[in-house]
Structure formats: C-alpha cells, structure tokens
Design a protein around this motif. Structure first.
Motif, PDB file in Angstrom:
ATOM      1  N   GLN B 181       0.822  -1.224   0.000  1.00 46.41           N
ATOM      2  CA  GLN B 181       0.000   0.000   0.000  1.00 46.41           C
ATOM      3  C   GLN B 181       0.854   1.271   0.000  1.00 46.41           C
ATOM      4  O   GLN B 181       0.330   2.383   0.002  1.00 46.41           O
ATOM      5  CB  GLN B 181      -0.970   0.027   1.203  1.00 46.41           C
ATOM      6  CG  GLN B 181      -1.850  -1.202   1.351  1.00 46.41           C
ATOM      7  CD  GLN B 181      -2.499  -1.644   0.058  1.00 46.41           C
ATOM      8  OE1 GLN B 181      -2.969  -0.839  -0.721  1.00 46.41           O
ATOM      9  NE2 GLN B 181      -2.520  -2.951  -0.188  1.00 46.41           N
ATOM     10  N   PHE B 185       0.275   6.041  -0.716  1.00 48.31           N
ATOM     11  CA  PHE B 185       0.710   7.229   0.009  1.00 48.31           C
ATOM     12  C   PHE B 185       1.771   8.024  -0.756  1.00 48.31           C
ATOM     13  O   PHE B 185       1.807   9.246  -0.678  1.00 48.31           O
ATOM     14  CB  PHE B 185       1.169   6.831   1.418  1.00 48.31           C
ATOM     15  CG  PHE B 185       0.038   6.250   2.222  1.00 48.31           C
ATOM     16  CD1 PHE B 185      -0.934   7.073   2.764  1.00 48.31           C
ATOM     17  CD2 PHE B 185      -0.109   4.877   2.382  1.00 48.31           C
ATOM     18  CE1 PHE B 185      -2.007   6.546   3.477  1.00 48.31           C
ATOM     19  CE2 PHE B 185      -1.175   4.342   3.081  1.00 48.31           C
ATOM     20  CZ  PHE B 185      -2.130   5.180   3.632  1.00 48.31           C
ATOM     21  N   PHE B 188      -0.066   9.885  -3.417  1.00 45.12           N
ATOM     22  CA  PHE B 188      -0.757  11.015  -2.768  1.00 45.12           C
ATOM     23  C   PHE B 188       0.175  12.221  -2.722  1.00 45.12           C
ATOM     24  O   PHE B 188      -0.202  13.342  -3.114  1.00 45.12           O
ATOM     25  CB  PHE B 188      -1.201  10.585  -1.360  1.00 45.12           C
ATOM     26  CG  PHE B 188      -1.596  11.719  -0.459  1.00 45.12           C
ATOM     27  CD1 PHE B 188      -2.734  12.465  -0.716  1.00 45.12           C
ATOM     28  CD2 PHE B 188      -0.835  12.036   0.660  1.00 45.12           C
ATOM     29  CE1 PHE B 188      -3.099  13.516   0.117  1.00 45.12           C
ATOM     30  CE2 PHE B 188      -1.194  13.075   1.504  1.00 45.12           C
ATOM     31  CZ  PHE B 188      -2.323  13.825   1.221  1.00 45.12           C
ATOM     32  N   THR B 299     -10.417  -4.475  12.038  1.00 47.77           N
ATOM     33  CA  THR B 299     -10.087  -3.481  11.000  1.00 47.77           C
ATOM     34  C   THR B 299     -11.009  -2.261  11.062  1.00 47.77           C
ATOM     35  O   THR B 299     -10.559  -1.141  10.849  1.00 47.77           O
ATOM     36  CB  THR B 299     -10.158  -4.096   9.592  1.00 47.77           C
ATOM     37  OG1 THR B 299     -11.422  -4.733   9.442  1.00 47.77           O
ATOM     38  CG2 THR B 299      -9.038  -5.077   9.352  1.00 47.77           C
ATOM     39  N   VAL B 302      -9.943   0.042  13.803  1.00 50.61           N
ATOM     40  CA  VAL B 302      -8.772   0.845  13.422  1.00 50.61           C
ATOM     41  C   VAL B 302      -9.184   1.951  12.449  1.00 50.61           C
ATOM     42  O   VAL B 302      -8.753   3.089  12.564  1.00 50.61           O
ATOM     43  CB  VAL B 302      -7.682  -0.050  12.787  1.00 50.61           C
ATOM     44  CG1 VAL B 302      -6.535   0.798  12.234  1.00 50.61           C
ATOM     45  CG2 VAL B 302      -7.141  -1.041  13.805  1.00 50.61           C
ATOM     46  N   ILE B 442      -7.921  -5.915   1.917  1.00 49.89           N
ATOM     47  CA  ILE B 442      -8.199  -5.376   3.255  1.00 49.89           C
ATOM     48  C   ILE B 442      -7.347  -4.121   3.480  1.00 49.89           C
ATOM     49  O   ILE B 442      -7.844  -3.086   3.933  1.00 49.89           O
ATOM     50  CB  ILE B 442      -7.907  -6.441   4.347  1.00 49.89           C
ATOM     51  CG1 ILE B 442      -8.770  -7.680   4.110  1.00 49.89           C
ATOM     52  CG2 ILE B 442      -8.151  -5.881   5.739  1.00 49.89           C
ATOM     53  CD1 ILE B 442      -8.397  -8.869   4.973  1.00 49.89           C
ATOM     54  N   GLY B 443      -6.061  -4.216   3.108  1.00 48.49           N
ATOM     55  CA  GLY B 443      -5.137  -3.090   3.311  1.00 48.49           C
ATOM     56  C   GLY B 443      -5.569  -1.852   2.552  1.00 48.49           C
ATOM     57  O   GLY B 443      -5.562  -0.747   3.112  1.00 48.49           O
ATOM     58  N   VAL B 446      -8.577  -0.298   4.217  1.00 48.19           N
ATOM     59  CA  VAL B 446      -8.181   0.420   5.450  1.00 48.19           C
ATOM     60  C   VAL B 446      -7.547   1.760   5.069  1.00 48.19           C
ATOM     61  O   VAL B 446      -7.861   2.807   5.653  1.00 48.19           O
ATOM     62  CB  VAL B 446      -7.200  -0.435   6.299  1.00 48.19           C
ATOM     63  CG1 VAL B 446      -6.640   0.371   7.457  1.00 48.19           C
ATOM     64  CG2 VAL B 446      -7.892  -1.676   6.827  1.00 48.19           C
ATOM     65  N   ALA B 447      -6.664   1.728   4.050  1.00 48.42           N
ATOM     66  CA  ALA B 447      -6.005   2.965   3.607  1.00 48.42           C
ATOM     67  C   ALA B 447      -7.035   3.975   3.103  1.00 48.42           C
ATOM     68  O   ALA B 447      -6.928   5.177   3.398  1.00 48.42           O
ATOM     69  CB  ALA B 447      -4.997   2.649   2.511  1.00 48.42           C
ATOM     70  N   LEU B 450      -8.695   5.559   6.012  1.00 52.38           N
ATOM     71  CA  LEU B 450      -7.807   6.530   6.681  1.00 52.38           C
ATOM     72  C   LEU B 450      -7.741   7.837   5.896  1.00 52.38           C
ATOM     73  O   LEU B 450      -7.847   8.921   6.471  1.00 52.38           O
ATOM     74  CB  LEU B 450      -6.403   5.939   6.820  1.00 52.38           C
ATOM     75  CG  LEU B 450      -6.255   4.808   7.827  1.00 52.38           C
ATOM     76  CD1 LEU B 450      -4.919   4.123   7.680  1.00 52.38           C
ATOM     77  CD2 LEU B 450      -6.414   5.349   9.244  1.00 52.38           C
ATOM     78  N   PHE B 454      -8.831  11.523   7.133  1.00 53.76           N
ATOM     79  CA  PHE B 454      -7.854  12.622   7.168  1.00 53.76           C
ATOM     80  C   PHE B 454      -8.277  13.800   6.288  1.00 53.76           C
ATOM     81  O   PHE B 454      -8.050  14.951   6.621  1.00 53.76           O
ATOM     82  CB  PHE B 454      -6.485  12.138   6.668  1.00 53.76           C
ATOM     83  CG  PHE B 454      -5.683  11.379   7.695  1.00 53.76           C
ATOM     84  CD1 PHE B 454      -5.528  11.877   8.983  1.00 53.76           C
ATOM     85  CD2 PHE B 454      -5.066  10.184   7.374  1.00 53.76           C
ATOM     86  CE1 PHE B 454      -4.780  11.178   9.923  1.00 53.76           C
ATOM     87  CE2 PHE B 454      -4.323   9.486   8.305  1.00 53.76           C
ATOM     88  CZ  PHE B 454      -4.189   9.982   9.587  1.00 53.76           C
ATOM     89  N   LEU B 455      -8.869  13.492   5.120  1.00 54.30           N
ATOM     90  CA  LEU B 455      -9.045  14.526   4.096  1.00 54.30           C
ATOM     91  C   LEU B 455     -10.475  15.015   3.898  1.00 54.30           C
ATOM     92  O   LEU B 455     -10.709  15.983   3.179  1.00 54.30           O
ATOM     93  CB  LEU B 455      -8.512  14.018   2.747  1.00 54.30           C
ATOM     94  CG  LEU B 455      -7.061  13.548   2.735  1.00 54.30           C
ATOM     95  CD1 LEU B 455      -6.727  12.834   1.463  1.00 54.30           C
ATOM     96  CD2 LEU B 455      -6.129  14.739   2.925  1.00 54.30           C
TER      97      LEU B 455
END
Lengths: 118, 456
Positions: B181, B185, B188, B299, B302, B442-443, B446-447, B450, B454-455
C-alpha cells in the motif's frame, strides 16, 4: 494533449507527510494486528495440527510386512505429505429432480414406440 | 469490400446533405463558423418543409455533433473491448466499461447546447440522455457510482466468493498486503506535488490500491466535484475526478499482466524466483468462521471510515463460511455481484463523456496511476526481501508473492503463479500469492478509510 503541470512543491508540507507516514503505519498496524491474532489463533483454540501419536503397538524389527500393509502405509504417507486439503463439511446431499408430467415428455408418445410395436 | 463501399457511400450522402443544408441556410452560424442555431420554419409546403424536416433530423444525429474528442473516446472504447476479447484482460470489467465508453460518447444535443441553440428554453430538461443530465436513465444508474453505493455491494460479492484460508494458514503473509500500500501514500504526495488539492490527491493515490471499487468509493467521497468555499458547498466540474480515477484504476487492473512482470524481474534474482515454499496447513471451519468476524471488528475499529467496504466484505465472507446461509452466499457471489458489476462498469464507462473526460487533468491522473501501480508492486517485492532476512532458511518466502500484495484479485496472484512456473514448472505459487492478494484488498480498504478520515 500535453498535461498542464502546475508543480507545487510547497504542497508537500508537514501535514501531507504526516498523513502519508501515519496512514501507512496504521495500515501496517491493522494488518500486523490481524496477522498476530491469527498466528496465535490455533494455539488459543487449543488445536494441535500434529497431535501426539498414541503408542498403539510396536512392530518388532526384522518382522516382515505384507505388501498390503506397505501399500497402505505408503498411501497414507503420500496423502499426508502431498495431498493437503481443506477440511470439507462432509455433507452430502442428493437433489431429487421432479419431472412434471407433460405429453411433450411422455414416454408413451415417443417416436421409438412406433418401431417397438413393429 | 462491398461493406467498405457501403459505409463510404453513406458517409458521402451524409456529407452532401450537410453541405446542401449549409448552402440552403438551414443553420445559423456565428463569425467563427460554429453552428449556433437551427432555422426551422412553420411553412408546411413543398420542398422547404421537407428540407426543414431533414435538417432537423440531421441536426439531432450523432454525425452532426461528433467532435474529435468523441472519436478518440470511441476508439478507446473499442480498444477496451478488443483487449478483453483478444487477450482476455479482465473481460468482465472491460466489456461493460468499453461498451459504456461507446454509449457515453455517442454525441447528442446536450441540455446546455440545445439551450444555446435555442432549441428549448433555459429551464427545459432537454433530451435527458447523458449520464450527467438530470432525469436521464444513465443519470439514475450513475447515482450508484456518484454516491458510492455500488462499491460496498461489489465488496459483498467479493467477500462471498473469497476463500481466506491461504491467509489464515500463513498469517505472516498478510503483512505483504500492507507493504504494497506504499504506492497509495507516495502517489498522494506525487499528486500534491503536481498541483492537485489534497482531497483530489488522496483520491488519485488510491489507484495504487489496485482495487476498482475502493477507488470509486474514495473518489465519490473526496473528488466528486463538490467543495467548501467561503462556508458554502460549491460544485465545479473540473474537480469531479470519479470518471478518470475509476477508468485508470480498472485499466491498470486489467493491465496487471503487462505492468508487473518487468518490475518483478527487475527486483528479484532467478535464484530468489526459484524458492519453493512449504505447503499451507489445512484450515478448520471454525477458523474460517472466526476470521471474518475478528477481521471485521479489528479493522473497522482501526479505520471506521472503511466500514462500508470492510463491513460488506466480511459480511459476505460470513455468509459463505457460516455454512448455514448458502442461498444468500450463492446469490451474493453470482447474480447479485454480476448485476452490480454490469451497472458499475457501464456507468463508469458512460461517465467518460469526451467534453468532460478529455482534459489534461485526466492524462495526469493516468500517469500518476501507472506510477502508483509500479510503486505498489515494488513495495510488496522489497518487503518480501526484508521478511526473508528475518526468516529461517527453511521458511523463506518466494519474493514474487510480494507483488500480489497490490490487491487486483486474482490477476496479480495469477501473474505470480505464471512467473513462478516460467522459472520452474513444478513451483506453484498461486495459493501462497492469494494470501497477500486478499490481504491487499483489506489493506487498501483500510487505507481508503484513513484517507477519508484525514481529508474529508
């Protein structure tokens, strides 16, 4: 078409870096957490994948084994080492097919009957 | 040859009609030569009336409204269909998307154009044909994309068809799904560097998650064209990036067999590619039932923003593994997911209307998407090498399986399998690669959650 590059290095500020680093670390943590839980799951459940063998009897050295016994042992070893398989539910079901009567599918109207009668 | 002549003749006839209509003054043109209106008279007599009828008909045809952009997009749609049929690249996605692109790029008189031409008043709804025209059939179908409804439904189907046993039997491989993943980022940051606003950059970055539904879900939340300005929500078409992001994500997913192998060869040696991994242990039914429940709770705790995706994914898997809801699981993984895939693919394709889609921004998104995919693949491979440093000699993993961490289920796992077989025909890596592959799903979810928190 040439893309219009509006390069803005100042956009990569502390906030953006924090989002990237923290985001990546959290993704990692989430999967490490899941991984750890499932690493210890068999132990937590008390499952032994290689249960201790009970001492059910001994074979004296030099005692000859029959061919059938050797074949059975070989087969068992082969299955054990090569044929790993999922544990299936072992439920067997038989679906009954119901055929409703229709003159279109009736035996008595079959073409072959003509020949049978002859 | 006959068909070719027929097509040429039809085009010639249409050209003659177009020229004669212009000569007859049927169209109003401005100084730049652009058609701005239609002279339709009420005279119901003789040739004038006939000419008006033909003029009006011709005015509404696609031939009249065709632009270079439409032609380019029609070719893109045809290429998608060709790739799907000829090379079998994700045909279940590329056929609906390719057909959608063709549907979305058949030119017609839009509401705005018709108003400019004086065909109808400013408030009139127009023909209501396009995906961006309120009230059209495509608009309502596109609503599922716009509001992020389809992606969780697709995830339900994915959950109901995914077997997590490869993951449960070898949980350490799950980390490879997280490592890959990194593409999200880094892209981004790359998108921010290239001048995109932070919300759009987040939505572009998720292309590296190699997960179409996740990309659509996040872009529908972060890059749907609406943004806050002076305390008010304002819509700006140029900020609506759902179409380009979705098309980029699905295109690269289909092109995984082309993108990944060179990176895999570059970052591994032949000796490493030959590593044989131990067969996975058998997984009990109880473990299979516990996995989706535990996964769901952990998950989503989190990353609660990823709940629509992860909730549906694990719900689908519970339906499958519980063993008592076979009917529901069967429906979720067959008819249900098929219906949603058809609607999603078609409307995403139709959203690539040339006038909205063909921008320099879209091209940048495609470039960033490709980089994102490559970085994600490289991230998984490098982390597999790192893991091997800490693993004993007997438990080494084949670093190729790291590339499967980019999600793109099951294509990237299939690429790993083929690559492994090419080096050693007895080395089957498919089941090992499926572990990071599903962990990647799944990853990336989750990303996405997040980035959303955040955004947003």
């Amino acid at each position: 078409m040439i893309p219009a590059f509006d390069i803005n290095p100042s956009a990569i500020d502390g906030n953006a870096l924090t989002i990237s680093v923290v985001g990546y670390v959290i993704v990692f943590l989430a999967l490490v957490l899941l991984s750890t839980v499932f690493y210890y799951m068999p132990k937590l459940m008390g499952i032994r994948w290689h249960p201790k063998k009970k001492n059910t009897g001994t074979v004296k050295s030099g005692e000859a084994l029959t061919g059938e016994v050797s074949a059975a042992i070989s087969m068992a070893l082969y299955l054990h080492f090569n044929q790993y398989h999922e544990e299936e539910s072992k439920h067997l079901t038989i679906k009954r097919e119901s055929r409703l009567y229709s003159p279109w599918s009736s035996k008595i109207y079959q073409v072959r009957n003509q020949f049978n009668r002859i | 040859m006959k068909k070719f002549l027929l097509v040429i003749s039809i085009l010639a006839v249409l050209g003659i009609i177009h020229a004669s209509l212009h000569k007859a003054g049927a169209f109003n043109t401005n100084e730049t030569g652009q058609t701005t209106g239609l002279n339709v008279t009420d005279e119901a007599s003789g040739s004038k009336s006939l000419l008006d009828g033909i003029t009006k008909f011709f005015y509404y045809t696609g031939f009249k409204n065709m632009t270079t952009g439409h032609l380019i997009m029609l070719v893109v749609g045809l290429v998608f269909i060709f790739l799907a049929i000829k090379y079998d690249y994700e045909p279940l996605l590329l056929i609906p998307i390719g057909t959608g692109i063709i549907i979305g790029n058949i030119p017609f008189i839009t509401q705005a154009l018709g108003t400019t031409m004086g065909l109808w008043q400013a408030g009139d709804p127009g023909l209501q044909l396009g995906v961006y025209e309120q009230g059209s059939v495509l608009y309502y179908l596109y609503f599922g994309v716009l509001k992020g409804i389809y992606p969780p439904l697709i995830f339900l189907g994915i959950g109901a068809m995914t077997d997590f046993s490869a993951l449960i039997s070898n949980p350490r491989l799950m980390i490879l799904g997280a490592a890959a993943q990194v593409g999200i980022f880094l892209t981004f940051l790359g998108a921010l560097f290239l001048g995109f606003d932070s919300a759009s950059a987040g939505a572009i970055g998720i292309i590296g998650g190699a997960d179409g539904p996740t990309a659509i879900f996040l872009s529908s939340k972060l890059a749907n064209g609406w943004f806050m300005q002076n305390g008010e929500m304002v819509y700006e078409q140029s900020r609506n990036l759902i179409g380009p992001i979705a098309i980029a994500a699905y295109s690269y997913m289909a092109l995984v067999p082309l993108i990944q192998p060179p990176i895999m060869r570059l970052l591994t040696t032949r000796k490493q590619r030959l590593i044989k991994m131990k067969p996975s242990r058998a997984v009990s039914r109880t473990e299979k039932i516990i996995f989706p429940i535990t996964g769901l709770i952990l998950t989503t705790l989190v990353s609660p923003s990823a709940m629509p995706l992860l909730g549906m994914l694990f719900f689908g898997n519970i339906l499958k593994e519980s063993g008592v809801t076979n009917r529901l699981a069967e429906t979720a993984r067959t008819s249900f997911v098929d219906i949603v895939t058809i609607l999603l693919g078609l409307t995403v394709g139709a959203s690539t209307q040339a006038d909205i889609f063909l921008t320099s921004q879209s091209l940048l998104i495609f470039i960033l998407g490709a980089i994102s995919f490559m970085l994600a693949t490289a991230g998984g491979l490098v982390f597999a090498h790192v893991m091997n440093i800490f693993l004993s000699k007997d438990n080494k993993i084949n670093p190729l399986i790291g590339a499967a961490g980019v999600s793109a289920v099951p294509d990237s796992a299939r690429v790993v399998q083929n690559m492994g077989l090419r080096e050693d025909p007895t080395n089957h890596l498919l089941m090992h690669a499926m572990a990071p592959n599903v962990a990647g799903v799944i990853g990336s979810a989750v990303a996405a959650g997040l980035l959303l928190s955040f955004l947003m």
